[in-house]
Write a protein that holds these residues in place. Structure first.
Motif, PDB file in Angstrom:
ATOM      1  N   UNK A  31       5.340  14.684   2.350  1.00 23.46           N
ATOM      2  CA  UNK A  31       5.615  13.491   3.147  1.00 23.46           C
ATOM      3  C   UNK A  31       4.547  12.430   2.894  1.00 23.46           C
ATOM      4  N   UNK A  32       4.089  11.766   3.943  1.00 23.92           N
ATOM      5  CA  UNK A  32       3.072  10.731   3.754  1.00 23.92           C
ATOM      6  C   UNK A  32       1.664  11.252   4.035  1.00 23.92           C
ATOM      7  N   UNK A  33       1.494  12.577   4.078  1.00 20.04           N
ATOM      8  CA  UNK A  33       0.190  13.143   4.425  1.00 20.04           C
ATOM      9  C   UNK A  33      -0.936  12.675   3.495  1.00 20.04           C
ATOM     10  N   UNK A  34      -0.726  12.629   2.172  1.00 21.32           N
ATOM     11  CA  UNK A  34      -1.825  12.159   1.312  1.00 21.32           C
ATOM     12  C   UNK A  34      -2.276  10.732   1.647  1.00 21.32           C
ATOM     13  N   UNK A  35      -1.344   9.865   2.048  1.00 21.03           N
ATOM     14  CA  UNK A  35      -1.720   8.499   2.424  1.00 21.03           C
ATOM     15  C   UNK A  35      -2.571   8.505   3.686  1.00 21.03           C
ATOM     16  N   UNK A  36      -2.234   9.374   4.625  1.00 19.82           N
ATOM     17  CA  UNK A  36      -2.995   9.451   5.867  1.00 19.82           C
ATOM     18  C   UNK A  36      -4.399   9.994   5.615  1.00 19.82           C
ATOM     19  N   UNK A  37      -4.504  10.947   4.708  1.00 15.88           N
ATOM     20  CA  UNK A  37      -5.824  11.480   4.345  1.00 15.88           C
ATOM     21  C   UNK A  37      -6.663  10.381   3.696  1.00 15.88           C
ATOM     22  N   UNK A  38      -6.051   9.621   2.798  1.00 14.13           N
ATOM     23  CA  UNK A  38      -6.751   8.501   2.148  1.00 14.13           C
ATOM     24  C   UNK A  38      -7.190   7.470   3.171  1.00 14.13           C
TER      25      UNK A  38
ATOM     26  N   UNK B 174       0.800  -1.227   0.000  1.00 15.92           N
ATOM     27  CA  UNK B 174       0.000   0.000   0.000  1.00 15.92           C
ATOM     28  C   UNK B 174       0.831   1.274   0.000  1.00 15.92           C
ATOM     29  N   UNK B 175       2.108   1.175   0.284  1.00 15.40           N
ATOM     30  CA  UNK B 175       2.905   2.378   0.474  1.00 15.40           C
ATOM     31  C   UNK B 175       3.299   3.025  -0.842  1.00 15.40           C
ATOM     32  N   UNK B 176       3.650   4.296  -0.751  1.00 13.41           N
ATOM     33  CA  UNK B 176       4.212   5.053  -1.865  1.00 13.41           C
ATOM     34  C   UNK B 176       5.554   5.616  -1.401  1.00 13.41           C
ATOM     35  N   UNK B 177       6.702   5.313  -2.045  1.00 14.61           N
ATOM     36  CA  UNK B 177       6.818   4.507  -3.264  1.00 14.61           C
ATOM     37  C   UNK B 177       6.523   3.036  -3.017  1.00 14.61           C
TER      38      UNK B 177
END
Length: 397
Positions: A118-125, A44-47
């Motif tokens: 950073x990883x903010x978009x993943x946390x929002x998702x 699930x992570x980016x990258x």
């Protein structure tokens, strides 16, 4: 018949016996648990094909597996499910059902804002996915806003708007996506909004500007000791965890403050920061049921209207109450007993059975449809029906 009557009693309440007074003669507080949505797996992570930083910090390598089948993660405790992705719907169902059967009223989701950094978009998702599943339960939720992330983004040279404009954009997002949902927690008609700080905006005028387009304005709760930065915008404050442990809690509860405040009950503080190569507190508070019992008793005795449990799953700071291999369901069963809910470890284990069936039948659409129905039964308190259906499914394996 006795079990069915117990379930009926639960259904008539707003959650797992949440309408029952505790202790007798007092109004039972609303119990919320602080949830971190920041865990990612290689899938699930980016990258892609890398573990999220909250499982690795700077030194851990989750692809390394020990003789007991445990991955090397940045934590002193190992989740019963193994390391997971916070946006995994099956995992979210499991977490929310465990909360509900522990007597918890809702979730306080740590939220980073919508900046593309950073990883903010993943946390929002992930937050959106958690909220989506939560709509099918009896739980409520509110947001804990991290305004500090605006400063971090600016310091990294990645902030391309003014700081207040960035915060106003965050508020517009919350208004559009969360504040108007029936499950969003309100206080006196205002959506509750906690802030882990403030750390970026330390002037009341800034918060007045940030909130001026919201109708209604949020019931804003800064971290204890930080409400001076919000001025009249602060509806109250919330307690957290300090190195001096119960000293700070007792001082907070003794304060003469007519505003609503949020108590804190935690299991301990045993961080991985030093071992993980990250900056952060080096002090500790023993992570034990005794610590949780003490802080929960103090919170209940405070008679404050809300209690926050920090945290469900901050593995990096070692404040978790979610089931792990080390302590299993100990913190949740303690919570059940203290709150007087009509459930035991048996119902928590039933939720784990449901989770394992979801995993076992991955890709089997027919069985997953049956499990959708089981989730609905569990979410509505029909333990008897859910258990019957799962027993039949286990026989067919």
């Amino acid at each position: 018949m006795k079990l069915q009557m117990t379930m009926l009693c639960w259904l008539l309440c707003t959650g797992a016996a949440l309408a029952q007074p505790y202790p007798p003669g007092n109004t039972k507080p609303r119990i919320f648990v602080h949830l971190m949505p920041w865990f990612e797996t290689k899938a699930t992570n980016t990258p892609a094909n890398t573990w999220g930083i909250h499982w690795t910090m700077a030194t851990a390598h989750p692809d390394v597996i020990d003789k007991d089948g445990k991955r090397q993660i940045a934590s002193l405790y190992y989740p019963l499910t193994g390391p997971y992705a916070s946006g995994d719907t099956v995992l979210i169902e499991y977490q929310l059902l465990l909360m509900q059967y522990s007597g918890i009223d809702g979730v306080l989701i740590d939220w980073p804002g919508i900046l593309e950094h950073n990883d903010y978009p993943l946390l929002v998702r992930n937050t959106e996915k958690i909220v989506s599943v939560l709509q099918r339960t009896r739980l409520h939720f509110a947001i804990v806003y991290e305004d500090h992330n605006i400063n971090i983004t600016a310091q990294d040279g990645a902030l391309h708007v003014g700081k207040i404009d960035a915060a106003r954009a965050d508020m517009a997002y919350l208004q559009a996506h969360f504040f108007t949902l029936p499950s969003y927690e309100h206080l006196n008609g205002q959506p509750m909004l906690l802030n882990f700080g403030p750390q970026t905006f330390e002037q009341p005028a800034a918060w007045s500007r940030i909130f001026d387009s919201l109708q209604p304005a949020p019931a804003f709760f800064p971290l204890w000791g930080h409400d001076r930065y919000a001025g009249a915008n602060a509806a109250g404050t919330f307690a957290w965890i300090n190195e001096d442990h119960t000293v700070s809690l007792q001082k907070y509860y003794a304060e003469q403050d007519s505003r609503p405040r949020i108590a804190s009950a935690y299991p301990g503080f045993e961080s991985y920061y030093l071992k993980g190569g990250w900056d952060g507190p080096r002090w500790s508070i023993a992570h034990t049921p005794a610590t949780f019992s003490t802080t929960l008793d103090l919170a209940l005795q405070s008679k404050l209207p809300y209690i926050q449990l920090p945290t469900w799953n901050d593995y990096g700071e070692g404040t978790t109450i979610e089931p792990t291999r080390e302590y299993r369901y100990a913190y949740l069963t303690l919570l059940q007993r203290k709150l007087g809910v009509p459930f035991t470890q048996q119902q928590l284990e039933l939720v784990t059975t449901f989770y394992n069936l979801r995993r076992y039948y991955a890709g089997n659409a027919q069985q997953q449809k049956k499990l959708d129905a089981v989730f609905a039964q569990l979410a509505q308190g029909d333990v008897v029906g859910a258990e019957k259906e799962m027993k039949a499914m286990k026989k067919g394996r």
